[in-house]
Design a protein around this motif. Structure first.
Motif, PDB file in Angstrom:
ATOM      1  N   PHE A 137       0.810  -1.217   0.000  1.00 40.23           N
ATOM      2  CA  PHE A 137       0.000   0.000   0.000  1.00 40.23           C
ATOM      3  C   PHE A 137       0.847   1.272   0.000  1.00 40.23           C
ATOM      4  CE2 PHE A 137      -2.834  -3.246   1.630  1.00 40.23           C
ATOM      5  CZ  PHE A 137      -4.017  -2.952   0.969  1.00 40.23           C
ATOM      6  N   LEU A 138       2.141   1.134   0.063  1.00 42.89           N
ATOM      7  CA  LEU A 138       3.017   2.298   0.177  1.00 42.89           C
ATOM      8  C   LEU A 138       3.730   2.608  -1.136  1.00 42.89           C
ATOM      9  CD1 LEU A 138       4.748   1.542   3.614  1.00 42.89           C
ATOM     10  CD2 LEU A 138       2.649   2.833   3.196  1.00 42.89           C
ATOM     11  N   HIS A 139       3.920   3.894  -1.377  1.00 42.81           N
ATOM     12  CA  HIS A 139       4.799   4.303  -2.472  1.00 42.81           C
ATOM     13  C   HIS A 139       6.245   4.288  -1.986  1.00 42.81           C
ATOM     14  CE1 HIS A 139       6.182   6.239  -6.089  1.00 42.81           C
ATOM     15  NE2 HIS A 139       6.687   7.250  -5.397  1.00 42.81           N
ATOM     16  N   LYS A 140       6.455   4.729  -0.765  1.00 40.22           N
ATOM     17  CA  LYS A 140       7.784   4.696  -0.151  1.00 40.22           C
ATOM     18  C   LYS A 140       7.902   3.391   0.639  1.00 40.22           C
ATOM     19  CE  LYS A 140       8.460   9.694   0.140  1.00 40.22           C
ATOM     20  NZ  LYS A 140       8.887  10.828   1.005  1.00 40.22           N
ATOM     21  N   LYS A 141       8.355   2.353  -0.016  1.00 42.87           N
ATOM     22  CA  LYS A 141       8.351   1.011   0.547  1.00 42.87           C
ATOM     23  C   LYS A 141       9.183   0.898   1.821  1.00 42.87           C
ATOM     24  CE  LYS A 141       6.014  -0.535  -3.036  1.00 42.87           C
ATOM     25  NZ  LYS A 141       4.577  -0.895  -2.933  1.00 42.87           N
ATOM     26  N   ASP A 178      -0.931   6.970  -4.920  1.00 47.74           N
ATOM     27  CA  ASP A 178      -1.765   5.910  -4.343  1.00 47.74           C
ATOM     28  C   ASP A 178      -2.249   4.970  -5.447  1.00 47.74           C
ATOM     29  OD1 ASP A 178      -3.627   4.326  -3.041  1.00 47.74           O
ATOM     30  OD2 ASP A 178      -4.582   5.978  -1.976  1.00 47.74           O
ATOM     31  N   THR A 179      -1.895   3.699  -5.348  1.00 46.22           N
ATOM     32  CA  THR A 179      -2.350   2.719  -6.337  1.00 46.22           C
ATOM     33  C   THR A 179      -3.522   1.885  -5.809  1.00 46.22           C
ATOM     34  OG1 THR A 179      -0.662   1.158  -5.556  1.00 46.22           O
ATOM     35  CG2 THR A 179      -0.105   2.546  -7.454  1.00 46.22           C
ATOM     36  N   ALA A 180      -3.764   1.918  -4.494  1.00 46.96           N
ATOM     37  CA  ALA A 180      -4.888   1.170  -3.918  1.00 46.96           C
ATOM     38  C   ALA A 180      -6.198   1.905  -4.160  1.00 46.96           C
ATOM     39  CB  ALA A 180      -4.664   0.964  -2.423  1.00 46.96           C
ATOM     40  N   THR A 181      -6.194   3.198  -3.896  1.00 47.89           N
ATOM     41  CA  THR A 181      -7.344   4.063  -4.182  1.00 47.89           C
ATOM     42  C   THR A 181      -6.787   5.284  -4.920  1.00 47.89           C
ATOM     43  OG1 THR A 181      -7.098   5.101  -1.996  1.00 47.89           O
ATOM     44  CG2 THR A 181      -8.716   3.334  -2.193  1.00 47.89           C
ATOM     45  N   PRO A 182      -6.716   5.224  -6.230  1.00 52.10           N
ATOM     46  CA  PRO A 182      -6.064   6.278  -7.015  1.00 52.10           C
ATOM     47  C   PRO A 182      -6.648   7.670  -6.779  1.00 52.10           C
ATOM     48  CG  PRO A 182      -6.453   4.346  -8.365  1.00 52.10           C
ATOM     49  CD  PRO A 182      -7.177   4.113  -7.074  1.00 52.10           C
ATOM     50  N   LEU A 183      -5.826   8.669  -7.057  1.00 51.35           N
ATOM     51  CA  LEU A 183      -6.188  10.070  -6.830  1.00 51.35           C
ATOM     52  C   LEU A 183      -7.513  10.437  -7.482  1.00 51.35           C
ATOM     53  CD1 LEU A 183      -5.385  12.907  -5.768  1.00 51.35           C
ATOM     54  CD2 LEU A 183      -4.147  13.239  -7.935  1.00 51.35           C
ATOM     55  N   ALA A 184      -7.838   9.818  -8.602  1.00 50.71           N
ATOM     56  CA  ALA A 184      -9.098  10.119  -9.290  1.00 50.71           C
ATOM     57  C   ALA A 184     -10.300   9.899  -8.373  1.00 50.71           C
ATOM     58  CB  ALA A 184      -9.228   9.253 -10.540  1.00 50.71           C
ATOM     59  N   GLN A 185     -10.186   8.976  -7.426  1.00 49.39           N
ATOM     60  CA  GLN A 185     -11.288   8.740  -6.500  1.00 49.39           C
ATOM     61  C   GLN A 185     -11.459   9.915  -5.543  1.00 49.39           C
ATOM     62  OE1 GLN A 185     -11.182   4.851  -4.664  1.00 49.39           O
ATOM     63  NE2 GLN A 185     -10.519   3.860  -6.557  1.00 49.39           N
ATOM     64  N   GLY A 186     -10.358  10.501  -5.120  1.00 45.67           N
ATOM     65  CA  GLY A 186     -10.437  11.694  -4.286  1.00 45.67           C
ATOM     66  C   GLY A 186     -11.004  12.873  -5.059  1.00 45.67           C
ATOM     67  N   GLU A 187     -10.597  13.002  -6.310  1.00 51.16           N
ATOM     68  CA  GLU A 187     -11.120  14.076  -7.152  1.00 51.16           C
ATOM     69  C   GLU A 187     -12.623  13.916  -7.366  1.00 51.16           C
ATOM     70  OE1 GLU A 187      -7.046  14.879  -9.776  1.00 51.16           O
ATOM     71  OE2 GLU A 187      -8.533  13.415 -10.469  1.00 51.16           O
ATOM     72  N   GLN A 188     -13.073  12.679  -7.469  1.00 48.46           N
ATOM     73  CA  GLN A 188     -14.499  12.424  -7.637  1.00 48.46           C
ATOM     74  C   GLN A 188     -15.282  12.901  -6.411  1.00 48.46           C
ATOM     75  OE1 GLN A 188     -15.648   8.296  -7.915  1.00 48.46           O
ATOM     76  NE2 GLN A 188     -17.602   8.773  -8.886  1.00 48.46           N
ATOM     77  N   HIS A 221      -0.765   5.364  -0.439  1.00 49.59           N
ATOM     78  CA  HIS A 221      -2.058   5.177   0.228  1.00 49.59           C
ATOM     79  C   HIS A 221      -2.049   5.516   1.719  1.00 49.59           C
ATOM     80  CE1 HIS A 221      -6.087   3.604   0.650  1.00 49.59           C
ATOM     81  NE2 HIS A 221      -5.696   2.788   1.602  1.00 49.59           N
ATOM     82  N   ILE A 222      -0.875   5.508   2.343  1.00 48.18           N
ATOM     83  CA  ILE A 222      -0.818   5.773   3.790  1.00 48.18           C
ATOM     84  C   ILE A 222       0.144   6.930   4.037  1.00 48.18           C
ATOM     85  CG2 ILE A 222      -0.701   4.699   6.072  1.00 48.18           C
ATOM     86  CD1 ILE A 222      -0.759   1.984   4.769  1.00 48.18           C
ATOM     87  N   PRO A 223      -0.242   8.146   3.660  1.00 46.49           N
ATOM     88  CA  PRO A 223       0.685   9.282   3.721  1.00 46.49           C
ATOM     89  C   PRO A 223       1.146   9.628   5.127  1.00 46.49           C
ATOM     90  CG  PRO A 223      -1.554  10.033   3.276  1.00 46.49           C
ATOM     91  CD  PRO A 223      -1.562   8.538   3.144  1.00 46.49           C
ATOM     92  N   GLN A 224       0.345   9.311   6.151  1.00 51.05           N
ATOM     93  CA  GLN A 224       0.718   9.680   7.512  1.00 51.05           C
ATOM     94  C   GLN A 224       1.943   8.936   8.030  1.00 51.05           C
ATOM     95  OE1 GLN A 224      -2.057   8.076   6.566  1.00 51.05           O
ATOM     96  NE2 GLN A 224      -3.017   6.901   8.224  1.00 51.05           N
TER      97      GLN A 224
END
Length: 322
Positions: free
Chosen positions: A205-209, A269-279, A297-300
């Protein structure tokens, strides 16, 4: 040719037996691990109309309350860095365990539907006597949205962090092998409650593994609670199936929101792509999006500093928009 086919069938049968034995062994190991009955002392149990809820509550009681809702397989302590940063910024940071995760009282009927979880959020705010800004991550954002849509007046604002809402998800039946509770327990013991699998699951779920390793022990900690595998197996269908009857999976539910709604979203985020937030932002009049560059996906946990900068900006915006 006939002998070769028979050989392959025998080999397949042996492999099936090996897999079944391995799963049974993992289930047995989970039962041996799950012996802890006392919750960590840095939080406390709060009695609500829907049972006891484990809560970590830091900061001045008179400060603006920020209620943090974790995602799937998380718990309150997964917000640790955010809690400390919010307290330092002058907020009252409240994180809680959404059952069956963590240490909150589990539902006697195993009811962890999204609507029911939303009711738990409302019950907690009532028990604490707060009208918080609700900050909800991933799968927890669905339950938080249900709470907001049921009673907008109970909250000062709503901030979605990489929400797993499922607006466009299709209704699907639970996969056949997971319909039997016993088989779900085998699947859960091999994955969710398997301490050796946690790091790989988190990395997905992470971009920064490289940010996964420091949080594995935190996520594994409540998996030692008695009965966790069985409880998570009861919850699993709510993760895999579309939450029918939930207002949060309808566009009308989001269009009906009139309180300040902010959206923080990892651009990678590949689990819930940014387009979903834009929607979501397109549906809620007056809402605002904070895209988080270079985060997943887990920026915190991927970049706590960058996340807190955006969160504090979003909180200030919410307070100004009220």
């Amino acid at each position: 040719m006939g002998r070769f086919i028979k050989f392959l069938l025998k080999l397949a049968a042996v492999l099936v037996v090996v897999v079944i034995l391995a799963l049974l062994a993992l289930r047995g190991m989970a039962a041996l691990r799950e012996t802890q009955t006392e919750a960590p002392r840095w939080g406390s149990m709060v009695q609500t109309a829907m049972g006891e809820v484990y809560v970590i509550d830091y900061g001045p009681k008179e400060a603006t309350p920020v209620l943090l809702v974790h995602g799937s397989v998380g718990w309150s302590a997964f917000w640790d860095e955010t809690i400390v940063a919010l307290e330092s910024a002058g907020y009252r940071a409240i994180a809680f365990d959404m059952p069956p995760m963590g240490w909150s009282e589990r539902d006697a009927e195993g009811d962890y539907t999204r609507v029911r979880q939303g009711q738990r959020v409302l019950a907690l705010t009532e028990a604490l006597g707060v009208k918080p800004v609700l900050v909800a991550h991933s799968f927890g954002a669905g339950a938080a949205a249900e709470a907001v849509m049921a009673d907008q007046g109970a909250f000062a604002g709503f901030i979605v962090v990489d929400g797993a809402i499922g607006l466009d998800a299709e209704a699907k039946a639970l996969p056949l092998p997971l319909r039997a509770p016993a088989l779900r327990q085998l699947a859960v013991s091999a994955t969710i409650t398997n301490p050796w699998a946690m790091q790989s699951m988190l990395k997905a779920f992470l971009h920064k593994k490289d940010r996964a390793a420091p949080y594995v022990d935190t996520l594994n900690a409540p998996m030692k609670r008695e009965g966790t595998t069985a409880a998570m197996a009861e919850w699993l269908p709510t993760l895999l199936a579309r939450p029918e009857g939930a207002a949060s999976v309808t566009e009308e539910g989001w269009r009906g929101l009139i309180l300040p709604v902010g959206v923080l979203w990892g651009m990678e985020d590949t689990a819930t792509p940014l387009a979903q937030g834009e929607q979501l932002v397109s549906l809620v009049e007056g809402s605002r999006l904070w895209p988080l560059e270079g985060l997943g996906h887990i920026p915190q946990i991927e970049d706590p500093g960058a996340f807190m900068t955006a969160l504090k900006d979003a909180l200030a915006w919410v307070e100004g928009a009220r």
